[in-house]
Write a protein that holds these residues in place. Structure first.
Motif, PDB file in Angstrom:
ATOM      1  N   ALA A  34      10.475  10.300  -6.015  1.00 12.83           N
ATOM      2  CA  ALA A  34      11.372   9.434  -5.433  1.00 12.83           C
ATOM      3  C   ALA A  34      12.973   9.882  -5.380  1.00 12.83           C
ATOM      4  CB  ALA A  34      11.493   8.104  -6.174  1.00 12.83           C
ATOM      5  N   LEU A  35      13.536  10.344  -6.787  1.00 15.64           N
ATOM      6  CA  LEU A  35      14.490  10.747  -6.798  1.00 15.64           C
ATOM      7  C   LEU A  35      15.012  12.028  -5.883  1.00 15.64           C
ATOM      8  CD1 LEU A  35      15.524  10.567 -10.692  1.00 15.64           C
ATOM      9  CD2 LEU A  35      16.686   9.453  -8.564  1.00 15.64           C
ATOM     10  N   ALA A  36      13.669  12.868  -5.880  1.00 23.32           N
ATOM     11  CA  ALA A  36      14.089  14.261  -5.045  1.00 23.32           C
ATOM     12  C   ALA A  36      14.441  13.936  -3.638  1.00 23.32           C
ATOM     13  CB  ALA A  36      12.798  15.270  -5.063  1.00 23.32           C
ATOM     14  N   ASP A  56       0.700  -1.242   0.075  1.00 26.48           N
ATOM     15  CA  ASP A  56       0.088  -0.025   0.058  1.00 26.48           C
ATOM     16  C   ASP A  56       1.142   1.209  -0.001  1.00 26.48           C
ATOM     17  OD1 ASP A  56      -1.901   1.976   0.224  1.00 26.48           O
ATOM     18  OD2 ASP A  56      -2.700   1.170   2.023  1.00 26.48           O
ATOM     19  N   TYR A  57       1.493   1.614  -1.341  1.00 26.75           N
ATOM     20  CA  TYR A  57       2.446   2.552  -1.150  1.00 26.75           C
ATOM     21  C   TYR A  57       2.137   4.088  -1.103  1.00 26.75           C
ATOM     22  CZ  TYR A  57       4.511  -1.455  -3.649  1.00 26.75           C
ATOM     23  OH  TYR A  57       4.779  -2.682  -3.661  1.00 26.75           O
ATOM     24  N   ALA A  88      10.946   7.836  -0.257  1.00 24.16           N
ATOM     25  CA  ALA A  88      11.640   7.790  -1.567  1.00 24.16           C
ATOM     26  C   ALA A  88      11.264   6.134  -2.031  1.00 24.16           C
ATOM     27  CB  ALA A  88      12.702   7.886  -1.680  1.00 24.16           C
ATOM     28  N   MET A  89      11.323   5.181  -1.307  1.00 18.08           N
ATOM     29  CA  MET A  89      10.885   3.831  -1.644  1.00 18.08           C
ATOM     30  C   MET A  89       9.298   3.670  -2.158  1.00 18.08           C
ATOM     31  SD  MET A  89      11.752   0.873  -2.251  1.00 18.08           S
ATOM     32  CE  MET A  89      13.354   0.143  -1.566  1.00 18.08           C
ATOM     33  N   ALA A  90       8.732   4.308  -0.939  1.00 16.13           N
ATOM     34  CA  ALA A  90       7.124   4.090  -1.206  1.00 16.13           C
ATOM     35  C   ALA A  90       7.020   4.977  -2.791  1.00 16.13           C
ATOM     36  CB  ALA A  90       6.420   5.052  -0.223  1.00 16.13           C
ATOM     37  N   TYR A  91       7.453   5.956  -2.820  1.00 16.15           N
ATOM     38  CA  TYR A  91       7.271   6.662  -4.263  1.00 16.15           C
ATOM     39  C   TYR A  91       7.542   6.112  -5.340  1.00 16.15           C
ATOM     40  CZ  TYR A  91       6.146  11.432  -2.064  1.00 16.15           C
ATOM     41  OH  TYR A  91       5.678  12.370  -1.399  1.00 16.15           O
ATOM     42  N   HIS A 141       2.055   8.163   5.741  1.00 19.17           N
ATOM     43  CA  HIS A 141       2.558   8.193   6.781  1.00 19.17           C
ATOM     44  C   HIS A 141       4.163   8.720   7.234  1.00 19.17           C
ATOM     45  CE1 HIS A 141      -0.545   5.716   9.031  1.00 19.17           C
ATOM     46  NE2 HIS A 141      -0.252   4.770   8.007  1.00 19.17           N
ATOM     47  N   PHE A 142       4.767   8.438   5.989  1.00 22.43           N
ATOM     48  CA  PHE A 142       6.386   9.082   6.149  1.00 22.43           C
ATOM     49  C   PHE A 142       6.331  10.476   5.866  1.00 22.43           C
ATOM     50  CE2 PHE A 142       7.240   4.765   4.135  1.00 22.43           C
ATOM     51  CZ  PHE A 142       7.599   4.323   5.463  1.00 22.43           C
TER      52      PHE A 142
END
Length: 187
Positions: free
Chosen positions: A120-122, A82-83, A108-111, A89-90
């Protein structure tokens, strides 16, 4: 049961601001991390796994029980696929403490898993600005760059990760694969 869970979530949400005020400070210790990073570079494979686990424990130290709860909820959502919820949450953590690097790395991992490559890269860039030796973030940058077709820069990111943590099988496989593709094979 569903009503009880909804009530529980509302209670936790209402108490979170109070927990931020009374939380003991036990955030990651830079001196401990420095020692772990130094030992990791020259460790044997079995010892490297143990040192990596210690590093990950240190990274996850927030200094706040409320932060720990949000981090755990985000991690559970991420592990459950559930990304969107994980990212929420993050993000809630980062709204309270923009400097909590583990929350940013996890977001970043979730993105990335949700297909949001730019965010994610940002986040990975901010993680690496805060801690240039975050081998997981360097590996993540390599993965994102490889997925987007920038193989040369992906190889550089993987090599940077391996220079810090030489015993990551996926990273070492990526280095071997990309080096053969980009640099050719020795005769």
């Amino acid at each position: 049961m569903k009503a009880r869970l909804g009530f529980h979530n509302r209670v936790v949400a209402a108490l979170l601001p109070l927990l931020f005020l009374v939380a003991p400070a036990q955030a990651a210790d830079p001196a401990r991390l420095e020692g772990f990073y130094q030992r990791l570079k020259d460790a044997a494979p079995d010892e490297a796994a143990r040192i990596e686990a210690e590093i990950r424990i240190e990274w996850a130290k927030s200094g706040s029980p409320a932060f720990d709860l949000l981090l755990q909820r985000g991690t559970d959502a991420l592990d459950g696929g559930d990304y969107q919820t994980a990212a929420e949450h993050f993000t809630a953590l980062l709204d309270q403490d923009p400097g909590f690097v583990e929350a940013r790395a996890s977001r970043a991992m979730a993105y990335f898993m949700a297909g949001d490559v730019g965010p994610a890269l940002a986040d990975l860039a901010l993680v690496l600005r805060a801690d240039p030796r975050r081998f997981d973030a360097l590996a993540g940058v390599g993965t994102v760059l490889e997925e987007t077709g920038d193989r040369s820069r992906a190889l550089a990111a993987y090599r940077a990760a391996a220079a810090i943590h030489p015993h990551m099988p996926d990273v070492n496989d990526a280095i071997e694969r990309l080096a053969k593709e980009l640099e050719g094979q020795e005769l």
